[in-house]
Design a protein around this motif. Structure first.
Motif, PDB file in Angstrom:
ATOM      1  N   ASN A  73       1.282  -0.511   0.371  1.00 49.54           N
ATOM      2  CA  ASN A  73      -0.216  -0.211  -0.070  1.00 49.54           C
ATOM      3  C   ASN A  73       1.298   1.140  -0.027  1.00 49.54           C
ATOM      4  N   ASP A  74       1.896   1.548  -0.627  1.00 51.03           N
ATOM      5  CA  ASP A  74       2.905   2.469  -0.871  1.00 51.03           C
ATOM      6  C   ASP A  74       2.892   2.599  -2.222  1.00 51.03           C
ATOM      7  N   PRO A  75       2.868   3.859  -3.052  1.00 50.13           N
ATOM      8  CA  PRO A  75       3.466   3.719  -3.786  1.00 50.13           C
ATOM      9  C   PRO A  75       4.564   4.328  -4.638  1.00 50.13           C
ATOM     10  N   ASP A  76       5.508   3.544  -4.003  1.00 49.81           N
ATOM     11  CA  ASP A  76       6.796   3.884  -4.640  1.00 49.81           C
ATOM     12  C   ASP A  76       7.246   2.010  -4.696  1.00 49.81           C
ATOM     13  N   ALA A  77       6.802   1.301  -4.143  1.00 50.99           N
ATOM     14  CA  ALA A  77       6.751  -0.003  -3.703  1.00 50.99           C
ATOM     15  C   ALA A  77       5.494  -0.407  -4.574  1.00 50.99           C
ATOM     16  N   LEU A  82       4.572  -3.052 -10.634  1.00 52.46           N
ATOM     17  CA  LEU A  82       3.406  -2.872 -11.871  1.00 52.46           C
ATOM     18  C   LEU A  82       4.598  -2.310 -12.538  1.00 52.46           C
ATOM     19  N   VAL A  83       5.384  -1.635 -12.445  1.00 54.25           N
ATOM     20  CA  VAL A  83       6.290  -1.031 -13.903  1.00 54.25           C
ATOM     21  C   VAL A  83       7.810  -1.631 -14.084  1.00 54.25           C
ATOM     22  N   SER A  84       9.028  -1.752 -13.135  1.00 53.13           N
ATOM     23  CA  SER A  84       9.556  -1.989 -13.295  1.00 53.13           C
ATOM     24  C   SER A  84      10.342  -3.487 -12.765  1.00 53.13           C
ATOM     25  N   ASP A  85      10.147  -3.762 -12.243  1.00 53.21           N
ATOM     26  CA  ASP A  85      10.004  -5.332 -11.607  1.00 53.21           C
ATOM     27  C   ASP A  85       9.108  -6.068 -11.901  1.00 53.21           C
ATOM     28  N   ALA A  86       7.890  -5.760 -12.901  1.00 47.68           N
ATOM     29  CA  ALA A  86       6.747  -6.494 -13.522  1.00 47.68           C
ATOM     30  C   ALA A  86       6.610  -7.836 -13.967  1.00 47.68           C
ATOM     31  N   GLU A  87       8.276  -7.998 -14.464  1.00 45.45           N
ATOM     32  CA  GLU A  87       8.222 -10.068 -14.797  1.00 45.45           C
ATOM     33  C   GLU A  87       8.277 -10.522 -13.102  1.00 45.45           C
ATOM     34  N   HIS A  88       8.865  -9.842 -13.231  1.00 44.99           N
ATOM     35  CA  HIS A  88       9.142 -11.174 -11.094  1.00 44.99           C
ATOM     36  C   HIS A  88       7.799 -11.674 -10.927  1.00 44.99           C
ATOM     37  N   PHE A  89       6.497 -10.538 -10.698  1.00 41.80           N
ATOM     38  CA  PHE A  89       5.417  -9.695 -10.431  1.00 41.80           C
ATOM     39  C   PHE A  89       3.763 -10.491 -11.629  1.00 41.80           C
ATOM     40  N   PRO A  90       3.988 -11.884 -12.029  1.00 40.96           N
ATOM     41  CA  PRO A  90       2.756 -12.000 -13.425  1.00 40.96           C
ATOM     42  C   PRO A  90       1.979 -12.317 -12.433  1.00 40.96           C
ATOM     43  N   LYS A  91       0.492 -12.143 -12.991  1.00 43.73           N
ATOM     44  CA  LYS A  91      -1.231 -11.723 -12.308  1.00 43.73           C
ATOM     45  C   LYS A  91      -1.488 -13.201 -11.307  1.00 43.73           C
ATOM     46  N   ASP A  92      -2.061 -13.362 -10.588  1.00 43.24           N
ATOM     47  CA  ASP A  92      -2.031 -13.951  -9.157  1.00 43.24           C
ATOM     48  C   ASP A  92      -2.826 -15.506 -10.274  1.00 43.24           C
ATOM     49  N   ASP A  93      -2.612 -16.905  -9.470  1.00 45.59           N
ATOM     50  CA  ASP A  93      -3.509 -18.139 -10.509  1.00 45.59           C
ATOM     51  C   ASP A  93      -4.612 -17.741  -9.803  1.00 45.59           C
ATOM     52  N   ASN A  94      -4.688 -17.488  -8.404  1.00 47.18           N
ATOM     53  CA  ASN A  94      -6.233 -17.434  -8.119  1.00 47.18           C
ATOM     54  C   ASN A  94      -7.260 -16.921  -8.669  1.00 47.18           C
ATOM     55  N   GLN A  95      -6.935 -15.215  -9.571  1.00 46.65           N
ATOM     56  CA  GLN A  95      -7.553 -14.661  -9.833  1.00 46.65           C
ATOM     57  C   GLN A  95      -7.583 -14.845 -10.740  1.00 46.65           C
ATOM     58  N   LEU A  96      -6.999 -15.611 -11.817  1.00 44.63           N
ATOM     59  CA  LEU A  96      -6.931 -15.367 -13.551  1.00 44.63           C
ATOM     60  C   LEU A  96      -7.500 -17.417 -12.802  1.00 44.63           C
ATOM     61  N   ALA A  97      -7.942 -17.829 -12.148  1.00 39.36           N
ATOM     62  CA  ALA A  97      -8.510 -18.743 -11.470  1.00 39.36           C
ATOM     63  C   ALA A  97     -10.566 -18.294 -11.905  1.00 39.36           C
ATOM     64  N   ILE A  98     -10.393 -17.532 -11.548  1.00 38.80           N
ATOM     65  CA  ILE A  98     -11.840 -17.445 -11.461  1.00 38.80           C
ATOM     66  C   ILE A  98     -12.095 -16.527 -12.483  1.00 38.80           C
TER      67      ILE A  98
END
Ligand code: HEM
Length: 470
Positions: A73-77, A82-98
């Motif tokens: 809940n912090d703009p820098d993090a 979402l931007v600079s390290d996006a490739e390490h944070f793909p969409k969550d399996d559980n959300q995709l499962a829905i």
């Protein structure tokens, strides 16, 4: 008007606070999710008070697949995720499962090479300069909608009218289809799928992968079948017309030119995605705008004056848009207070130190909640108040970029953001030129998060004509 929400601001009762659920003092535990599943019917209502001032906080996400989650809940993090390290944070399996059982491999749910190829194909249609060309169509559709609203005797469901309007627009601009006869069917399908969200969420949090997928598939199947029927009809219409003007036609043609002719299933997934992502969010935004302008009628007068000063009553054009600064600010403030996509979920595939205080471990689920971030106690002044002026001048210019993320951010940012903002500004300005809008059951409204953050009741409204100059 007596408002239920007024009670929440005990220190300054004279200030009106738009509807929000009273947060619990503590986060409900896993047991609460199992034994009080009604909590899941409205996820944002289960977020504890201290999350509104936290920068991060670990939490449990059910028991399946480790169940470890981190609220960020912090703009820098958030910028890192979402931007600079996006490739390490793909969409969550559980959300995709829905979402996948409904949308398949459409742009919202696809990943890897399929996503990159289709995003590149769709991007030119949604860039700012192309979206400008849709302005006359947005204005004409909004004028028809305002006319229908003004013809109503007494009160009527305004949110339904917004759905009709945004479906008409997405049909004409993106899908080459006239959806007029399908409005009720599509609307009913969307609502019935969203209503099943608590069951899908429970399954995603507590069941192991295969069983989870089977349960969600069963729950979603009727909605998927209904959507298939609409999608196939839309595809048939687009094929018959033989033009190359809309997204759907361009996707079909450019795919085949590139030697990757899309299968019918792939086209169906894109149609379902744009049909849903392209209308429901904007219709919901407009519902929140009408709610906020009902509880703050002084802003309706301000907008009327702005639109009148710019147009003096003539039809709106794209060239008027830069001058409609307060109109745009009202929409931005509605998207701050009631972001239609209230929760974004990611999964860490690598341990990453995001800031000196926030490290995400590999395998953790990451929750980024525009709902919480947009009401953060330290980052916003009077966070729960409706005040569109915060989107004007210096205050807006100096705000950290990733403190306000109604459209997400980074490579997976909403492809329709410019489209949606222009559409919403022109709809609002067109209505303000002609009418006063009052939601008569505003005192019953509460936000309810079920994939999309909607009002919990149908908005009943009265729309009355304005005479020129007043
Ligand atoms: C006010 C209206 C809208 C809001 C608040 C909104 C919000 C969002 C958000 C937050 C995301 C990112 C989800 C994530 O990162 O997990 C997203 C993605 C997306 N949106 Fe929107 N959206 C809106 C309107 C539209 C419109 C009008 C269209 C199409 C015409 C659209 C199409 C999409 C698509 C296709 C994606 C997936 C993009 C990708 O992953 O490459 N949206 N939207």
């Amino acid at each position: 008007m007596a408002m239920r929400a007024e009670r929440f601001d005990e220190e300054a009762p004279e200030i009106f606070i738009p509807a929000r659920p009273v947060p619990p003092k503590e986060a409900p535990g896993i047991g609460a999710a199992v034994f009080r599943p009604q909590l899941l019917a409205n996820l944002i209502a289960s977020y504890p008070e201290f999350w509104y001032s936290a920068r991060s906080c670990p939490f449990r996400v059910g028991i399946a697949r480790g169940g470890r989650g981190m609220l960020v809940n912090d703009p820098d993090a958030i910028r890192r995720i979402l931007v600079s390290d996006a490739e390490h944070f793909p969409k969550d399996d559980n959300q995709l499962a829905i979402l996948k059982p409904l949308l398949g491999n459409g742009l919202l749910t696809a990943e890897g090479a399929t996503w990159r190829r289709n995003r590149k194909l769709a991007a030119p249609i949604f860039q700012h300069s192309s979206v400008r060309d849709f302005a006359p169509l947005f204005v004409r559709a909004a004028e028809r909608s305002a006319r229908r609203a003004l013809e109503q005797q007494g009160f009527f469901p305004l949110d339904r009218e917004m759905t009709k309007l945004t479906l008409e627009i997405i049909g004409e601009t993106v899908l080459s289809a006239n959806l007029e006869d399908d409005i009720d069917g599509i609307s009913h399908t969307v609502t019935s799928v969203l209503d099943k969200f608590p069951a899908m969420f429970l399954a995603s949090a507590f069941l192991p992968g295969q069983l989870r997928n089977r349960v969600i598939d069963t729950v979603v199947r009727p909605g998927r079948r209904a959507l298939d029927v609409f999608a196939r009809r839309i595809i048939d219409e687009a094929r018959k017309s033989g033009e190359e003007t809309t997204l759907l036609q361009r996707l079909m043609v450019s795919q085949s030119k590139a030697g990757h002719e899309m299968t019918l299933d792939q086209v169906r997934d894109e149609v379902a995605t744009f049909l849903l992502a392209g209308h429901e969010t904007t219709a919901t935004t407009m519902s929140w705008v009408w709610y906020l302008l009902t509880v703050h009628p002084e802003w309706q007068e301000r907008l009327y004056e702005e639109v009148w000063a710019v147009t003096e009553g003539r039809r709106l054009t794209i060239d008027d848009v830069p001058a409609l600064v307060e109109t745009r600010a009202v929409i931005e403030e509605a998207l701050r207070l009631y972001p239609p996509v209230a929760n974004l979920m990611r999964r860490a595939i690598k341990t990453t130190e995001l800031t000196p205080d926030i490290t995400i471990e590999r395998g953790q689920t990451v929750l980024i909640s525009p709902w919480l971030l947009h009401r953060h106690r330290f980052f916003w002044r009077e966070p729960d108040r409706f005040d569109p002026t915060r989107f004007l001048g210096e205050e807006a210019a100096t705000r950290p970029r990733h403190l306000y993320i109604p459209f997400g951010g980074g490579p997976r940012i909403c492809i329709g953001a410019s489209f949606a903002l222009l559409e919403a500004v022109l709809i609002l300005a067109t209505f303000m030129q002609r009418a006063r809008v009052k939601v008569i059951n505003a005192d019953q409204v509460m936000p309810q998060a079920r994939i999309v953050l909607r009002p919990n009741v149908a908005l009943q409204a009265v729309v009355t004509p304005r005479r020129p100059g007043g």
